[in-house]
Design a protein around this motif. Structure first.
Motif, mmCIF file in Angstrom:
data_model
loop_
_atom_site.group_PDB
_atom_site.id
_atom_site.type_symbol
_atom_site.label_atom_id
_atom_site.label_comp_id
_atom_site.label_asym_id
_atom_site.label_seq_id
_atom_site.Cartn_x
_atom_site.Cartn_y
_atom_site.Cartn_z
ATOM 1 N N CYS A 148 2.910 -8.578 -7.212
ATOM 2 C CA CYS A 148 4.277 -8.822 -7.700
ATOM 3 C C CYS A 148 4.625 -7.987 -8.924
ATOM 4 N N HIS A 149 3.672 -7.205 -9.381
ATOM 5 C CA HIS A 149 3.943 -6.281 -10.483
ATOM 6 C C HIS A 149 3.690 -4.839 -10.046
ATOM 7 N N ARG A 150 4.001 -4.603 -8.767
ATOM 8 C CA ARG A 150 3.981 -3.251 -8.215
ATOM 9 C C ARG A 150 5.255 -3.050 -7.399
ATOM 10 N N THR A 151 5.759 -1.826 -7.383
ATOM 11 C CA THR A 151 6.920 -1.513 -6.559
ATOM 12 C C THR A 151 6.499 -1.400 -5.095
ATOM 13 N N SER A 152 7.470 -1.370 -4.205
ATOM 14 C CA SER A 152 7.143 -1.250 -2.780
ATOM 15 C C SER A 152 6.427 0.059 -2.488
ATOM 16 N N ALA A 153 6.814 1.127 -3.168
ATOM 17 C CA ALA A 153 6.142 2.415 -2.960
ATOM 18 C C ALA A 153 4.683 2.336 -3.407
ATOM 19 N N GLN A 154 4.428 1.666 -4.518
ATOM 20 C CA GLN A 154 3.062 1.510 -5.009
ATOM 21 C C GLN A 154 2.243 0.617 -4.083
ATOM 22 N N ILE A 155 2.852 -0.441 -3.565
ATOM 23 C CA ILE A 155 2.149 -1.330 -2.635
ATOM 24 C C ILE A 155 1.769 -0.577 -1.362
ATOM 25 N N SER A 156 2.648 0.301 -0.909
ATOM 26 C CA SER A 156 2.353 1.103 0.279
ATOM 27 C C SER A 156 1.100 1.956 0.055
ATOM 28 N N GLN A 157 0.972 2.548 -1.123
ATOM 29 C CA GLN A 157 -0.212 3.351 -1.445
ATOM 30 C C GLN A 157 -1.458 2.473 -1.526
ATOM 31 N N ILE A 158 -1.300 1.290 -2.099
ATOM 32 C CA ILE A 158 -2.426 0.355 -2.198
ATOM 33 C C ILE A 158 -2.896 -0.056 -0.800
ATOM 34 N N ALA A 159 -1.941 -0.335 0.089
ATOM 35 C CA ALA A 159 -2.290 -0.756 1.448
ATOM 36 C C ALA A 159 -3.070 0.331 2.185
ATOM 37 N N ARG A 160 -2.665 1.589 1.986
ATOM 38 C CA ARG A 160 -3.404 2.692 2.625
ATOM 39 C C ARG A 160 -4.816 2.794 2.052
ATOM 40 N N ALA A 161 -4.928 2.683 0.736
ATOM 41 C CA ALA A 161 -6.249 2.757 0.103
ATOM 42 C C ALA A 161 -7.128 1.598 0.562
ATOM 43 N N TYR A 162 -6.543 0.416 0.673
ATOM 44 C CA TYR A 162 -7.294 -0.772 1.095
ATOM 45 C C TYR A 162 -7.849 -0.586 2.506
ATOM 46 N N GLU A 163 -7.018 -0.081 3.407
ATOM 47 C CA GLU A 163 -7.466 0.111 4.789
ATOM 48 C C GLU A 163 -8.555 1.173 4.875
ATOM 49 N N GLU A 164 -8.442 2.223 4.083
ATOM 50 C CA GLU A 164 -9.470 3.263 4.081
ATOM 51 C C GLU A 164 -10.796 2.720 3.566
#
Length: 324
Positions: free
Chosen positions: A39-55
């Protein structure tokens, strides 16, 4: 004006992905840590986090969240955190799909209007693309053939979702003056969805519609909202929402959020959608409008009406209130 606050310095997407894994791991998940990060990240930042998490972990972040927030006690916090984490265009596409299945057609129409008129042209285009990917048909096709809406409303909604409006500040004052007369005649005749009115409202830029409303009020001596309130057309309430979402969306969403918390019980679905959909757009303006109109703060009402993790998620997205 967005209300999302992000840490400074900002961790890398990989660091955030590892922090989420740690919050998921162990005997019980750390709800607060998950909420504080996402909740303290923008949608663009969350998208990057989701990619990193899956990798890193070979599973999708959304799948893990769905698994972790499966308790009945998290009935409201689960959709809130899931919808916030979702790609915004995909989220709106899913809301639009739900709108076309609403048994109460007006509620569904309002959701479509909010998406079509409260968004930027590029975001609306992204929503339409996401819809086609998710459901193997276009959003406009869905609206055109659903039984949830009847003509001429169905045609109007199709026009709204297919419009790619000019997104600048320029407006043609001469056109605004002549179109104010068209709008006036439609209101006086209680015929809001005549072709000229539908074409003007669905195709003109937000700045052009704003200029038309300005000329309307100058020429006819009453506010547009006063006039529309007196109109007996069955579409007057919907047209008011369309114009509000185009000209001053903060007024509409302040009203939607307030209505979700009035009376007995809380409409968590409407409250969640109202907060999440506007957190990165104009939540600061909504908070100002809310305070001006209702003589209290949005934060105060959310604290009074919600509880637990759900309340904490909403408050994080709403952000702090400005000091008087």
């Amino acid at each position: 004006m967005a209300s999302i606050t992000v840490p400074d310095p900002l961790p890398s997407p990989t660091e955030d992905a590892k922090s989420l894994w740690k919050a998921f791991d162990g005997m019980g998940k750390d709800d607060n840590a998950i909420k504080e990060l996402l909740c303290h990240r923008t949608s663009a930042q969350i998208s990057q986090i989701a990619r990193a998490y899956e990798e890193l972990y070979k599973e999708k972040l959304m799948d893990r969240l769905n698994q972790e927030f499966s308790s009945f006690l998290q009935l409201h916090s689960k959709p809130a955190i899931m919808q916030w984490t979702m790609n915004p265009a995909e989220r709106d596409a899913k809301w639009a799909y739900k709108a076309t299945k609403e048994k109460k057609g007006e509620r569904g129409a309002l959701m479509i209007i909010e998406i079509a008129c409260g968004s930027s042209p590029d975001h609306l285009m992204a929503v339409r693309k996401a819809y086609s990917t998710l459901y193997s048909r276009s959003l406009e096709e869905e609206i055109a053939f659903t039984s949830a809406f009847k003509e001429p409303l169905r045609e109007f909604l199709v026009q709204l979702v297919t419009s790619y409006r000019y997104n600048g500040d320029n407006a043609d004052e001469s056109s605004a003056q002549s179109e104010a007369a068209i709008l006036y005649n439609g209101i006086q005749a209680n015929h809001l969805l005549q072709d000229q009115v539908m074409r003007m409202i669905s195709l003109r830029s937000k700045s052009q519609v704003k200029a038309t409303i300005r000329h309307y009020e100058k020429e006819y001596g009453k506010t547009f909202e006063e006039e529309i309130a007196a109109c007996t057309s069955p579409f007057s309430d919907l047209m008011k929402v369309v114009v509000r979402c185009l000209v001053s969306p903060e007024k509409h969403f302040a009203e939607v959020i307030r209505a979700s918390m009035e009376g007995l019980g809380t409409d968590e679905e409407a409250l969640t959608r109202g907060v999440i959909s506007r957190a990165e757009i104009d939540m600061e303006l909504i908070k100002e409008e809310y305070k001006r109109r209702y003589k209290t703060t949005l934060t105060h009402d959310v604290i009074e009406d919600t509880s637990g993790l759900y309340k904490d998620i909403l408050l994080a997205l709403i952000g702090p209130e400005k000091e008087p």
